[in-house]
Design an enzyme around this catalytic site. Structure first.
Site, PDB file in Angstrom:
ATOM      1  N   GLU A 142       0.859  -1.198   0.000  1.00 33.92           N
ATOM      2  CA  GLU A 142       0.000   0.000   0.000  1.00 33.92           C
ATOM      3  C   GLU A 142       0.884   1.233   0.000  1.00 33.92           C
ATOM      4  OE1 GLU A 142      -2.884  -0.178   3.167  1.00 33.92           O
ATOM      5  OE2 GLU A 142      -3.799  -1.976   2.373  1.00 33.92           O
ATOM      6  N   HIS A 257      -8.881   9.864   3.743  1.00 36.05           N
ATOM      7  CA  HIS A 257      -8.511   8.814   2.773  1.00 36.05           C
ATOM      8  C   HIS A 257      -8.802   9.354   1.372  1.00 36.05           C
ATOM      9  CE1 HIS A 257      -8.257   5.004   0.671  1.00 36.05           C
ATOM     10  NE2 HIS A 257      -7.841   4.428   1.781  1.00 36.05           N
ATOM     11  N   ARG A 303      -0.808   9.180   1.974  1.00 34.39           N
ATOM     12  CA  ARG A 303      -2.205   9.580   1.784  1.00 34.39           C
ATOM     13  C   ARG A 303      -2.457  11.072   1.721  1.00 34.39           C
ATOM     14  NH1 ARG A 303      -5.337   5.146   5.291  1.00 34.39           N
ATOM     15  NH2 ARG A 303      -4.706   3.563   3.805  1.00 34.39           N
ATOM     16  N   HIS A 364     -11.185   9.738   7.567  1.00 34.66           N
ATOM     17  CA  HIS A 364     -11.005   8.280   7.643  1.00 34.66           C
ATOM     18  C   HIS A 364     -10.433   7.814   8.973  1.00 34.66           C
ATOM     19  CE1 HIS A 364     -10.186   4.258   6.265  1.00 34.66           C
ATOM     20  NE2 HIS A 364      -8.881   4.393   6.408  1.00 34.66           N
ATOM     21  N   ARG A 399      -0.794   8.821   9.501  1.00 26.53           N
ATOM     22  CA  ARG A 399      -0.597   7.382   9.705  1.00 26.53           C
ATOM     23  C   ARG A 399      -0.215   6.672   8.411  1.00 26.53           C
ATOM     24  NH1 ARG A 399      -4.781   2.985   9.097  1.00 26.53           N
ATOM     25  NH2 ARG A 399      -5.657   4.666   7.903  1.00 26.53           N
TER      26      ARG A 399
HETATM   27  P1  FAD Z   1     -13.345   0.133  16.517  1.00 24.86           P
HETATM   28  O1  FAD Z   1     -13.047  -1.075  15.733  1.00 24.86           O
HETATM   29  O2  FAD Z   1     -14.005   1.241  15.787  1.00 24.86           O
HETATM   30  O3  FAD Z   1     -14.265  -0.311  17.732  1.00 24.86           O
HETATM   31  C1  FAD Z   1     -14.839   0.651  18.572  1.00 24.86           C
HETATM   32  C2  FAD Z   1     -15.825  -0.042  19.490  1.00 24.86           C
HETATM   33  O4  FAD Z   1     -16.228   0.869  20.507  1.00 24.86           O
HETATM   34  C3  FAD Z   1     -17.099  -0.490  18.814  1.00 24.86           C
HETATM   35  O5  FAD Z   1     -17.469  -1.752  19.333  1.00 24.86           O
HETATM   36  C4  FAD Z   1     -18.142   0.551  19.242  1.00 24.86           C
HETATM   37  O6  FAD Z   1     -19.457   0.025  19.266  1.00 24.86           O
HETATM   38  C5  FAD Z   1     -17.624   0.854  20.631  1.00 24.86           C
HETATM   39  N1  FAD Z   1     -18.044   2.147  21.172  1.00 24.86           N
HETATM   40  C6  FAD Z   1     -17.830   3.386  20.685  1.00 24.86           C
HETATM   41  N2  FAD Z   1     -18.364   4.319  21.493  1.00 24.86           N
HETATM   42  C7  FAD Z   1     -18.925   3.657  22.532  1.00 24.86           C
HETATM   43  C8  FAD Z   1     -19.655   4.046  23.674  1.00 24.86           C
HETATM   44  N3  FAD Z   1     -19.957   5.324  23.933  1.00 24.86           N
HETATM   45  N4  FAD Z   1     -20.087   3.092  24.521  1.00 24.86           N
HETATM   46  C9  FAD Z   1     -19.849   1.774  24.277  1.00 24.86           C
HETATM   47  N5  FAD Z   1     -19.173   1.349  23.196  1.00 24.86           N
HETATM   48  C10 FAD Z   1     -18.713   2.275  22.331  1.00 24.86           C
HETATM   49  N6  FAD Z   1      -6.742   0.177   9.359  1.00 24.86           N
HETATM   50  C11 FAD Z   1      -5.792  -0.684   8.968  1.00 24.86           C
HETATM   51  O7  FAD Z   1      -4.779  -0.847   9.662  1.00 24.86           O
HETATM   52  N7  FAD Z   1      -5.938  -1.390   7.804  1.00 24.86           N
HETATM   53  C12 FAD Z   1      -7.028  -1.257   7.003  1.00 24.86           C
HETATM   54  O8  FAD Z   1      -7.136  -1.921   5.983  1.00 24.86           O
HETATM   55  C13 FAD Z   1      -8.035  -0.344   7.386  1.00 24.86           C
HETATM   56  N8  FAD Z   1      -9.130  -0.156   6.603  1.00 24.86           N
HETATM   57  C14 FAD Z   1     -10.127   0.648   7.070  1.00 24.86           C
HETATM   58  C15 FAD Z   1     -11.304   0.754   6.304  1.00 24.86           C
HETATM   59  C16 FAD Z   1     -12.366   1.508   6.773  1.00 24.86           C
HETATM   60  C17 FAD Z   1     -13.622   1.632   5.949  1.00 24.86           C
HETATM   61  C18 FAD Z   1     -12.254   2.173   8.019  1.00 24.86           C
HETATM   62  C19 FAD Z   1     -13.396   2.987   8.545  1.00 24.86           C
HETATM   63  C20 FAD Z   1     -11.086   2.090   8.764  1.00 24.86           C
HETATM   64  C21 FAD Z   1     -10.016   1.330   8.296  1.00 24.86           C
HETATM   65  N9  FAD Z   1      -8.839   1.207   9.025  1.00 24.86           N
HETATM   66  C22 FAD Z   1      -7.866   0.353   8.607  1.00 24.86           C
HETATM   67  C23 FAD Z   1      -8.701   1.820  10.352  1.00 24.86           C
HETATM   68  C24 FAD Z   1      -8.938   0.724  11.416  1.00 24.86           C
HETATM   69  O9  FAD Z   1      -9.985  -0.109  10.994  1.00 24.86           O
HETATM   70  C25 FAD Z   1      -9.300   1.331  12.767  1.00 24.86           C
HETATM   71  O10 FAD Z   1      -8.397   2.315  13.126  1.00 24.86           O
HETATM   72  C26 FAD Z   1      -9.299   0.255  13.856  1.00 24.86           C
HETATM   73  O11 FAD Z   1     -10.057  -0.850  13.458  1.00 24.86           O
HETATM   74  C27 FAD Z   1      -9.844   0.835  15.145  1.00 24.86           C
HETATM   75  O12 FAD Z   1     -10.048  -0.217  16.055  1.00 24.86           O
HETATM   76  P2  FAD Z   1     -10.611   0.117  17.497  1.00 24.86           P
HETATM   77  O13 FAD Z   1     -10.688  -1.180  18.209  1.00 24.86           O
HETATM   78  O14 FAD Z   1      -9.823   1.204  18.071  1.00 24.86           O
HETATM   79  O15 FAD Z   1     -12.065   0.728  17.236  1.00 24.86           O
HETATM   80  C1  SIN Z   2      -7.345   0.957   2.828  1.00 27.35           C
HETATM   81  O1  SIN Z   2      -7.608  -0.226   2.675  1.00 27.35           O
HETATM   82  O2  SIN Z   2      -7.039   1.749   1.935  1.00 27.35           O
HETATM   83  C2  SIN Z   2      -7.403   1.488   4.190  1.00 27.35           C
HETATM   84  C3  SIN Z   2      -6.194   1.055   4.858  1.00 27.35           C
HETATM   85  C4  SIN Z   2      -5.997   1.855   6.076  1.00 27.35           C
HETATM   86  O3  SIN Z   2      -6.793   2.737   6.394  1.00 27.35           O
HETATM   87  O4  SIN Z   2      -4.989   1.603   6.728  1.00 27.35           O
END
Ligand code: FAD
Ligand code: SIN
Length: 539
Positions: A142, A257, A303, A364, A399
């Site tokens: 990537e 993004h 990005r 993003h 990032r």
């Molecule tokens: P999340 O996975 O968002 O989980 C948050 C949790 O907290 C959820 O369960 C939610 O319900 C809960 N929550 C929130 N507020 C509250 C509240 N007030 N009370 C109770 N629960 C709450 N990163 C990569 O490294 N590679 C990728 O390919 C990539 N692709 C992506 C594609 C998309 C479309 C998106 C949106 C993001 C992508 N990212 C990627 C970024 C990455 O997915 C996130 O940064 C990462 O998954 C965040 O994980 P997390 O556990 O911190 O939060």
């Molecule tokens: C993507 O698949 O382009 C998202 C990857 C990322 O947010 O790290």
């Protein structure tokens, strides 16, 4: 750079006002808030250490940034699995370059060196990554990565597979009690120590008390009108931690993004960067490639560079999007490698094997967040944070693609270990209260929210100026002061308040950082980039 506490309506609103003797409450050794990669890993690790864990999540496991992740997870694997010549040092170099000098290099080295171990943990929990024809783990490339080092699953459904595997492991674990549909409203503190959280479920307010609390609530993309993020990403954890008195850092760095599908009225579906990694190219309305004119790495530049290139082309053409051309990759390859995108495009009558995709940048990933060390410890005793809600210093001003799932995984595991060591039954807690007046019944929450998100996109978006940021702050202050000041009784109102708080934090930090760097573009850029790592906001 220090940004002083937000004045007026933003002053930390501690949740005092809660007489535990008259309310239902739960107790655990460790409380985890959030069911994404970071929360699941923290819960599993703390429970494996013998602690009783309570996990709250407002959304389902399918509705998190984790579950929506497409491209994959970056890591330099053990030598027999890594790409020849790839090393942790190279991964560190790429991460520091993307972060434009504002990463914390010690943290970067520490976390990235832990990548292979963390991926092994994920595989032990049952997560299956895609394999190549020889049966070896398939590695993609990537933007900003000098080597192929991105593991992926089911083509472009990496997050779905990670969320599935971890959610099942959590469900099987006898030491973890999960409470779905639980909306955490605020952290509970006593004497400056976090002792749990107040949450709402089925019209009831309940206190969850614990010896250690891990905040893993994810990001805040929904604060902007255009975003790749699911509805849960409203910045609740960041706002809650700020109100409780935790320092937050680098919040001006929202990563936009470059490529989301741009169909008026349609959801802003992410078109993974991995598609450009496989050879897709951006084109303008003359059908010409434009990224080679902006950066030597062309379509695979970091990005922020690609996003600014697209904005510049959009401005020149007057059209609201540019094009992504993947037609030369062929139908068979596209169906196999990017099944989620091909299926989603089909709903709009678009076939990536034949049609160019209309794409546009969207909010993003939040690089900043609650300030933590590399173990997830925040500035508040009793509170750890991991995943997108946190700011460890790994990302700096921007990032590197696919480093966030890795960070959530590693810091989630570490925070779980640390919380288990510190946790234990909560001591005697006495919480007294000021009960605020309820919000006016006639407030149209959805209408105000639309205004907040549009304002953030227009005035605190990809390109910023001091004037616009100051105007944004005034509007946000006004709304917080006059319309969303009082207590709400439902998640929609609390999310609105949190989005107002996050918006004000971002606008304040963006005003204070007068020079452009990474994801933060000031078209009135003045002065030099502050070499200190964090722009701290201390409540
Ligand atoms: P999340 O996975 O968002 O989980 C948050 C949790 O907290 C959820 O369960 C939610 O319900 C809960 N929550 C929130 N507020 C509250 C509240 N007030 N009370 C109770 N629960 C709450 N990163 C990569 O490294 N590679 C990728 O390919 C990539 N692709 C992506 C594609 C998309 C479309 C998106 C949106 C993001 C992508 N990212 C990627 C970024 C990455 O997915 C996130 O940064 C990462 O998954 C965040 O994980 P997390 O556990 O911190 O939060
Ligand atoms: C993507 O698949 O382009 C998202 C990857 C990322 O947010 O790290």
């Amino acid at each position: 750079m220090q940004v002083h506490a937000l004045p007026g309506p933003w002053a930390p609103r501690h949740l005092v006002g809660f007489d535990l003797r008259r309310r239902p409450h739960l107790e655990a050794d460790v409380l985890v808030i959030g069911g994404g990669v970071a929360g699941f890993c923290a819960a599993l690790e703390a429970a494996d250490a013998g602690r009783e864990v309570l996990l709250l999540a407002k959304g389902s496991p399918e509705e998190s940034n984790t579950a929506w992740a497409q491209g994959g997870i970056a890591a330099v694997l053990d030598p027999h699995e890594a790409q020849p010549n790839d090393t942790v040092d190279l991964h560190v170099r790429d991460t520091l370059a993307a972060g434009v000098g504002l990463c914390d290099e010690v943290v970067v080295r520490d976390l990235l060196a832990d990548g292979a171990r963390a991926i092994a943990c994920l595989r032990r929990q049952g997560c299956n990554f895609d394999l190549d024809d020889q049966g070896a783990v398939a590695l993609a490339r990537e933007g900003g990565h000098a080597a192929r080092r991105i593991l992926h699953a089911q083509g472009d459904a990496t997050g779905r597979e990670i969320a599935r595997a971890l959610a099942q492991a959590v469900e099987r674990h006898p030491g973890i009690t999960t409470i779905p549909g639980a909306f955490a409203i605020d952290l509970l503190t006593e004497g400056g120590r976090v002792v749990g959280a107040l949450y709402h479920r089925r019209d009831e307010l309940i206190a969850a008390l614990a010896g250690a609390t891990v905040l893993a609530t994810g990001g805040c993309g929904r604060v902007w009108r255009e975003t790749t993020n699911p509805v849960v990403a409203t910045g609740d954890g960041l706002a809650m931690a700020y109100r409780a008195g935790a320092a937050v850092a680098d919040v001006e760095f929202m990563q936009f993004h470059p490529t989301t599908l741009y169909i008026a009225g349609g959801a802003r579906l992410l078109i993974t960067e991995a598609m450009r990694g496989e050879g897709a190219v951006l084109k303008n309305h003359q059908g010409e490639r434009f990224m080679p004119g902006y950066h030597p790495q062309a379509d695979l530049a970091p990005r922020d560079v690609v996003t600014r290139g697209i904005i510049s082309e959009i401005r020149k053409s007057g059209f609201p999007h540019v094009w992504l051309d993947a037609t030369h990759l062929g139908a068979e390859f596209l169906h196999h490698r990017f099944p989620t995108i091909v299926q989603a495009c089909a709903r709009f009558g678009i076939d990536p094997a034949k049609d160019w995709l209309p794409v546009h940048p969207s909010a993003h990933y939040h690089c900043g967040g609650v300030l933590t060390d590399a173990q997830g410890a925040t500035t508040l005793p009793g509170l750890w944070a991991a995943g997108e809600v946190a700011c460890t210093g790994l990302h700096g001003a921007n990032r590197l693609a696919s480093n966030s799932l890795l960070e959530g995984l590693i810091v989630g595991l570490r925070a779980g270990t640390a919380a288990a060591a510190a946790g234990g039954a909560p001591g005697r807690i006495r919480i007294s209260a000021d009960r605020p007046d309820p919000a006016p019944e006639d407030l149209d929450v959805q209408d105000l929210l639309r205004s907040v998100r549009s304002l953030m996109w227009r005035q605190v978006g990809i390109e910023r100026t001091a004037n616009e940021l100051a105007m944004a702050r005034r509007s946000l202050d006004f709304w917080a002061q006059h319309q969303a000041r009082d207590a709400f009784r439902s998640p929609a109102g609390w999310e609105l308040q949190n989005q107002l708080t996050v918006g004000a934090l971002v606008a304040t930090a963006a005003l204070a950082r007068t020079a452009s760097v990474g994801t933060h573009t000031r078209t009135d850029s003045a002065g030099a980039v502050d070499p200190r790592h964090f722009s701290l906001v201390k409540p």
